[in-house]
Scaffold this motif. Structure first.
Motif, short mmCIF file in Angstrom:
data_model
loop_
_atom_site.label_atom_id
_atom_site.label_comp_id
_atom_site.label_asym_id
_atom_site.label_seq_id
_atom_site.Cartn_x
_atom_site.Cartn_y
_atom_site.Cartn_z
N LEU A 69 46.51 75.28 38.50
CA LEU A 69 46.16 75.37 36.97
C LEU A 69 46.57 76.42 36.47
CD1 LEU A 69 42.25 75.43 38.00
CD2 LEU A 69 43.43 73.56 36.96
N GLU A 70 46.65 76.54 35.16
CA GLU A 70 47.62 77.71 34.49
C GLU A 70 46.79 78.22 33.21
OE1 GLU A 70 51.38 75.35 33.92
OE2 GLU A 70 52.12 77.21 34.56
N THR A 71 47.23 79.50 32.81
CA THR A 71 46.41 79.95 31.69
C THR A 71 47.09 81.03 31.19
OG1 THR A 71 44.29 80.76 31.13
CG2 THR A 71 45.06 81.92 33.01
N GLU A 72 46.80 81.46 30.00
CA GLU A 72 47.34 82.75 29.27
C GLU A 72 46.28 83.52 28.90
OE1 GLU A 72 49.86 81.76 25.91
OE2 GLU A 72 51.56 81.11 27.27
N TYR A 73 46.56 84.92 29.13
CA TYR A 73 45.63 86.08 28.78
C TYR A 73 46.21 86.97 27.84
CZ TYR A 73 42.96 90.33 29.11
OH TYR A 73 42.18 91.37 28.90
N ARG A 74 45.65 87.09 26.54
CA ARG A 74 46.29 87.74 25.60
C ARG A 74 45.37 89.10 25.48
NH1 ARG A 74 49.72 84.91 22.11
NH2 ARG A 74 50.11 82.71 23.04
N PRO A 75 45.71 90.26 25.97
CA PRO A 75 44.68 91.24 25.90
C PRO A 75 44.66 92.04 24.52
CG PRO A 75 46.75 91.92 27.20
CD PRO A 75 46.67 90.40 27.05
N ARG A 76 43.44 92.52 24.10
CA ARG A 76 43.12 93.18 22.78
C ARG A 76 43.64 94.54 22.85
NH1 ARG A 76 37.36 90.25 21.07
NH2 ARG A 76 38.08 88.12 21.68
N HIS A 77 44.18 94.78 23.87
CA HIS A 77 44.47 96.34 23.90
C HIS A 77 45.85 96.39 24.86
CE1 HIS A 77 43.57 95.81 28.24
NE2 HIS A 77 42.34 95.47 27.75
N PRO A 78 46.49 97.65 24.58
CA PRO A 78 47.81 97.97 25.35
C PRO A 78 47.32 97.78 26.95
CG PRO A 78 47.56 99.72 23.79
CD PRO A 78 46.25 98.92 23.79
N LEU A 79 48.42 97.04 27.54
CA LEU A 79 48.21 96.88 28.95
C LEU A 79 49.46 97.00 29.74
CD1 LEU A 79 46.41 95.93 31.29
CD2 LEU A 79 46.76 93.65 30.83
N ASP A 80 49.28 97.81 30.77
CA ASP A 80 50.40 97.98 31.78
C ASP A 80 49.81 97.18 32.96
OD1 ASP A 80 52.17 98.66 33.86
OD2 ASP A 80 52.33 100.80 33.33
N VAL A 81 50.38 95.81 32.99
CA VAL A 81 49.51 94.84 33.50
C VAL A 81 50.27 95.06 35.21
CG1 VAL A 81 51.49 93.25 33.20
CG2 VAL A 81 49.21 92.37 34.19
N ARG A 82 51.50 95.41 35.38
CA ARG A 82 51.88 95.72 36.83
C ARG A 82 51.18 96.81 37.25
NH1 ARG A 82 58.27 95.94 38.41
NH2 ARG A 82 58.00 93.84 37.45
N ARG A 83 51.00 98.03 36.72
CA ARG A 83 50.38 99.28 37.29
C ARG A 83 48.89 98.78 37.54
NH1 ARG A 83 52.59 103.82 34.43
NH2 ARG A 83 54.23 103.92 36.48
N THR A 84 48.31 98.13 36.49
CA THR A 84 46.89 97.87 36.70
C THR A 84 46.45 97.00 37.87
OG1 THR A 84 46.55 98.40 34.23
CG2 THR A 84 44.71 96.89 35.53
N VAL A 85 47.43 95.74 37.99
CA VAL A 85 47.06 94.97 39.13
C VAL A 85 47.41 95.30 40.35
CG1 VAL A 85 47.68 92.61 39.81
CG2 VAL A 85 47.03 92.86 37.40
#
Length: 332
Positions: free
Chosen positions: A31-47
Motif C-alpha cells: 500500500l502506498e500514500t503521500e503525506y504533505r505536511p502543513r509545516h516545515p518538517l525535518d522528517v529524517r530527524r523526527t522519525v
C-alpha cells in the motif's frame, strides 16, 4: 492523506527495485500514500529519533529511505518512508498492518505536535537553535507497549548495553518483517510474547532480573495497561498509570510518553547525563535534577521540545574523565 491501493512500490536506491517483488507474497506489492505536511518538517530527524541504536532490527536508514517495522493492532507492518521534492513524504507499507502503519504516518512525522505557546526567545541559545531548526517535530509511534518495554530495557545501563539487549530480544523473540527490507528486520514481540520470553533469554541479552520482571509483570496485564494509557487525557494521567506499575519510575514513564505519545513536556528525570547537559547548555555549569526542572520551568508544556533543541545545539560539557564502563553480569 489518502491511502492508495497496491501499486508500484516506493522507489529506492537503484540497486534494489521493489517493483520486481510479485504481489501476493510476504514481500509483495505494498500500500502506498503521500503525506504533505502543513509545516516545515525535518522528517529524517523526527522519525529516526525512534531508532534504538545503529543496529536496531526494527528501524534502519538505507540511503534516503527510512525503514520501520512495527506491530499494529492489525498485525506486523513494514513501513518505508522518504522525502521527495517539495517536502512531500512518500511511504509504502507491507504486511497485515500496512493500512494502520500508513494511517499513523502523519503522527510519526509529528503532525500532532503543537508548538503553540512555545517561546524560544527566553534564552539566546534556544532561540538560535529553534531558528535554525524550524522542521523539528516530536513524533509519536502509537506503539505503547513496545515503547514501554524499550524504556525498561534502557533503565540504569549505558546506551550501548540497552541497544544490544533490545537488538537481541527483538531478533530472537520478535517476528520477521514483511516486505523487501534492505537487511533482515524484525517486529518486537507481542505483549504475550514479551511475557513468555524465557529466563535464559533475558539473561543472555544482558538484562538483570529487576528489568525483566518489570516487563513480564506489566505484560501480564498489558492490554489493560495499554487501554488505560490510551484513555488518559494528558501526560500527568499517563504518568500515574505507568508509575503504578512495579519497577517503573519517573524516567521510564517519561521515555514511554515521549516515544509512544510524542509528549512535548515529558522530562526524563533521573537520567545519567540529561541534567548535566541542560545545566551546561543554559548556564554553563552542571546541575542536578531539581536544578534542571527549575531551568526548564519557563517552558512548561514544551520542556521536551527544549531538551531536543539543546541536543541539536552542540553545547556539550567537556569530558572530565573516562566513559562509564559497562558492567556485564551474564557470566556471573
Amino acid at each position: 492523506m489518502t491511502i492508495s491501493p497496491p501499486g508500484p512500490a516506493l522507489a529506492r536506491e537503484p540497486r534494489r527495485d521493489v517493483r520486481s517483488i510479485p504481489a501476493g507474497t510476504p514481500g509483495g506489492r505494498p500500500l502506498e500514500t503521500e503525506y504533505r505536511p502543513r509545516h516545515p518538517l525535518d522528517v529524517r530527524r523526527t522519525v529516526m529519533y525512534q531508532r534504538h541504536g545503529m543496529g536496531d532490527p526494527t528501524m534502519t536508514l538505507d540511503g534516503s529511505v527510512m525503514w520501520r517495522v512495527s506491530r499494529t493492532p492489525a498485525g506486523v507492518s513494514t513501513l518505508a518512508i522518504r522525502e521527495v521534492s517539495g517536502g512531500v513524504i512518500r511511504a509504502a507499507a507491507w504486511g497485515p498492518g500496512a493500512g494502520v502503519a500508513l494511517e499513523r504516518l502523519p503522527a510519526l512525522c509529528g503532525a500532532d505536535d503543537d508548538p503553540t505557546g512555545f517561546d524560544g526567545s527566553k534564552h539566546p541559545l534556544i532561540s538560535e537553535v529553534h531558528r535554525r531548526n524550524p522542521g523539528l517535530r516530536i513524533g509519536r509511534t502509537g506503539d505503547v507497549f513496545d515503547a514501554f518495554a524499550s524504556s525498561v530495557i534502557e533503565q540504569k545501563v549505558t546506551s550501548l548495553q540497552a541497544f544490544s539487549a533490545w537488538r537481541t530480544l527483538v531478533t530472537w523473540f520478535g517476528e520477521r518483517a514483511p516486505g523487501p527490507t534492505p537487511k533482515p528486520m524484525f517486529a518486537p514481540p507481542s505483549i504475550q510474547g514479551w511475557r513468555h520470553i524465557p529466563s535464559w533469554g533475558w539473561h543472555r541479552a544482558g538484562l538483570e532480573p529487576p528489568q525483566s520482571r518489570t516487563i513480564v509483570e506489566a505484560a501480564r496485564r498489558g492490554d489493560t495497561v495499554v487501554r488505560a494509557l490510551l484513555r488518559a487525557e494528558d501526560g500527568e494521567a499517563r504518568d500515574r498509570v505507568l508509575i503504578s506499575l512495579r519497577g517503573v519510575g519517573a524516567w521510564t514513564s517519561a521515555e514511554t510518553r515521549i516515544r509512544a505519545f510524542g509528549d512535548p513536556d515529558a522530562v526524563s528525570v533521573g537520567d545519567y547525563h540529561l541534567a548535566h547537559q541542560v545545566g551546561w547548555a543554559l548556564t554553563g555549569a552542571r546541575c542536578d535534577d531539581d536544578g534542571m526542572l527549575r531551568l526548564l520551568a519557563p517552558w512548561a508544556g514544551h520542556r521536551q521540545r527544549v531538551i531536543r533543541l539543546i541536543g541539536l545545539s552542540g553545547a556539550v560539557e567537556p569530558r572530565r574523565g573516562p566513559r562509564l564502563h559497562p558492567e556485564d553480569h551474564r557470566d556471573r
